[in-house]
Scaffold this motif. Structure first.
Motif, PDB file in Angstrom:
ATOM      1  N   THR A   1      53.706 128.987  73.567  1.00  0.00           N
ATOM      2  CA  THR A   1      52.699 129.991  73.251  1.00  0.00           C
ATOM      3  C   THR A   1      53.097 130.648  71.942  1.00  0.00           C
ATOM      4  N   THR A   2      52.199 130.647  70.981  1.00  0.00           N
ATOM      5  CA  THR A   2      52.450 131.240  69.679  1.00  0.00           C
ATOM      6  C   THR A   2      51.422 132.329  69.447  1.00  0.00           C
ATOM      7  N   ARG A   3      51.918 133.510  69.096  1.00  0.00           N
ATOM      8  CA  ARG A   3      51.022 134.644  68.841  1.00  0.00           C
ATOM      9  C   ARG A   3      51.189 135.104  67.408  1.00  0.00           C
ATOM     10  N   PHE A   4      50.071 135.382  66.752  1.00  0.00           N
ATOM     11  CA  PHE A   4      50.150 136.012  65.445  1.00  0.00           C
ATOM     12  C   PHE A   4      49.008 136.998  65.297  1.00  0.00           C
ATOM     13  N   SER A   5      49.252 137.986  64.461  1.00  0.00           N
ATOM     14  CA  SER A   5      48.288 139.064  64.273  1.00  0.00           C
ATOM     15  C   SER A   5      47.740 139.045  62.859  1.00  0.00           C
ATOM     16  N   LEU A   6      46.463 139.299  62.742  1.00  0.00           N
ATOM     17  CA  LEU A   6      45.846 139.420  61.433  1.00  0.00           C
ATOM     18  C   LEU A   6      45.984 140.839  60.904  1.00  0.00           C
ATOM     19  N   GLY A   7      46.469 141.734  61.733  1.00  0.00           N
ATOM     20  CA  GLY A   7      46.654 143.133  61.346  1.00  0.00           C
ATOM     21  C   GLY A   7      45.408 143.946  61.625  1.00  0.00           C
ATOM     22  N   GLU A   8      45.597 145.210  61.859  1.00  0.00           N
ATOM     23  CA  GLU A   8      44.478 146.085  62.187  1.00  0.00           C
ATOM     24  C   GLU A   8      43.543 146.310  61.004  1.00  0.00           C
ATOM     25  N   ALA A   9      44.069 146.265  59.789  1.00  0.00           N
ATOM     26  CA  ALA A   9      43.265 146.553  58.609  1.00  0.00           C
ATOM     27  C   ALA A   9      42.520 145.315  58.094  1.00  0.00           C
ATOM     28  N   ALA A  10      42.800 144.168  58.686  1.00  0.00           N
ATOM     29  CA  ALA A  10      42.174 142.938  58.195  1.00  0.00           C
ATOM     30  C   ALA A  10      40.692 142.905  58.551  1.00  0.00           C
ATOM     31  N   GLU A  11      39.901 142.449  57.598  1.00  0.00           N
ATOM     32  CA  GLU A  11      38.487 142.240  57.876  1.00  0.00           C
ATOM     33  C   GLU A  11      38.349 140.989  58.728  1.00  0.00           C
TER      34      GLU A  11
ATOM     35  N   TYR B   1      34.980 130.150  60.833  1.00  0.00           N
ATOM     36  CA  TYR B   1      35.515 128.978  60.127  1.00  0.00           C
ATOM     37  C   TYR B   1      36.897 129.264  59.549  1.00  0.00           C
ATOM     38  N   ARG B   2      37.091 130.433  58.988  1.00  0.00           N
ATOM     39  CA  ARG B   2      38.414 130.790  58.446  1.00  0.00           C
ATOM     40  C   ARG B   2      39.427 130.925  59.570  1.00  0.00           C
ATOM     41  N   LEU B   3      38.990 131.447  60.709  1.00  0.00           N
ATOM     42  CA  LEU B   3      39.892 131.563  61.851  1.00  0.00           C
ATOM     43  C   LEU B   3      40.381 130.186  62.287  1.00  0.00           C
ATOM     44  N   TRP B   4      39.485 129.209  62.335  1.00  0.00           N
ATOM     45  CA  TRP B   4      39.896 127.850  62.696  1.00  0.00           C
ATOM     46  C   TRP B   4      40.867 127.276  61.667  1.00  0.00           C
ATOM     47  N   ASP B   5      40.673 127.602  60.392  1.00  0.00           N
ATOM     48  CA  ASP B   5      41.622 127.170  59.355  1.00  0.00           C
ATOM     49  C   ASP B   5      43.006 127.757  59.614  1.00  0.00           C
ATOM     50  N   LEU B   6      43.049 129.036  59.983  1.00  0.00           N
ATOM     51  CA  LEU B   6      44.340 129.685  60.270  1.00  0.00           C
ATOM     52  C   LEU B   6      45.017 129.069  61.484  1.00  0.00           C
ATOM     53  N   VAL B   7      44.256 128.769  62.505  1.00  0.00           N
ATOM     54  CA  VAL B   7      44.821 128.130  63.702  1.00  0.00           C
ATOM     55  C   VAL B   7      45.344 126.740  63.358  1.00  0.00           C
ATOM     56  N   ALA B   8      44.614 126.011  62.526  1.00  0.00           N
ATOM     57  CA  ALA B   8      45.075 124.684  62.107  1.00  0.00           C
ATOM     58  C   ALA B   8      46.380 124.776  61.329  1.00  0.00           C
TER      59      ALA B   8
ATOM     60  N   VAL C   1      45.532 134.696  68.683  1.00  0.00           N
ATOM     61  CA  VAL C   1      45.333 135.503  67.472  1.00  0.00           C
ATOM     62  C   VAL C   1      44.858 136.886  67.894  1.00  0.00           C
ATOM     63  N   SER C   2      45.480 137.918  67.337  1.00  0.00           N
ATOM     64  CA  SER C   2      45.037 139.277  67.639  1.00  0.00           C
ATOM     65  C   SER C   2      44.650 139.987  66.345  1.00  0.00           C
ATOM     66  N   GLY C   3      43.979 141.106  66.482  1.00  0.00           N
ATOM     67  CA  GLY C   3      43.566 141.875  65.324  1.00  0.00           C
ATOM     68  C   GLY C   3      42.337 141.308  64.661  1.00  0.00           C
TER      69      GLY C   3
END
Length: 56
Positions: free
Chosen positions: A9-19, A24-31, A53-55
């Motif tokens: 299990t891998t968790r990463f955060s985009l941060g609270e301030a992230a738009e 499509y960009r989320l899928w790019d980040l997961v890839a 993914v959180s945030g």
């Protein structure tokens, strides 16, 4: 004994301030995350990756 089997299990955060990156960009980040996880698990059988993914 049999071959090691893992399901990391891998968790990463985009941060609270992230738009919101948009779906499509989320899928790019997961890839990118999945690609980065290849090398650390070269010596075991990975049944599945759980990427959270959180945030967003």
């Amino acid at each position: 004994m049999g071959e090691s089997v893992v399901a990391p299990t891998t968790r990463f955060s985009l941060g609270e301030a992230a738009e919101s990156p948009g779906l499509y960009r989320l899928w790019d980040l997961v890839a990118e995350a999945a690609t980065a996880l290849d090398a650390p698990f070269d010596d075991v059988f990975v049944r599945q990756h759980d990427i959270q993914v959180s945030g967003w």
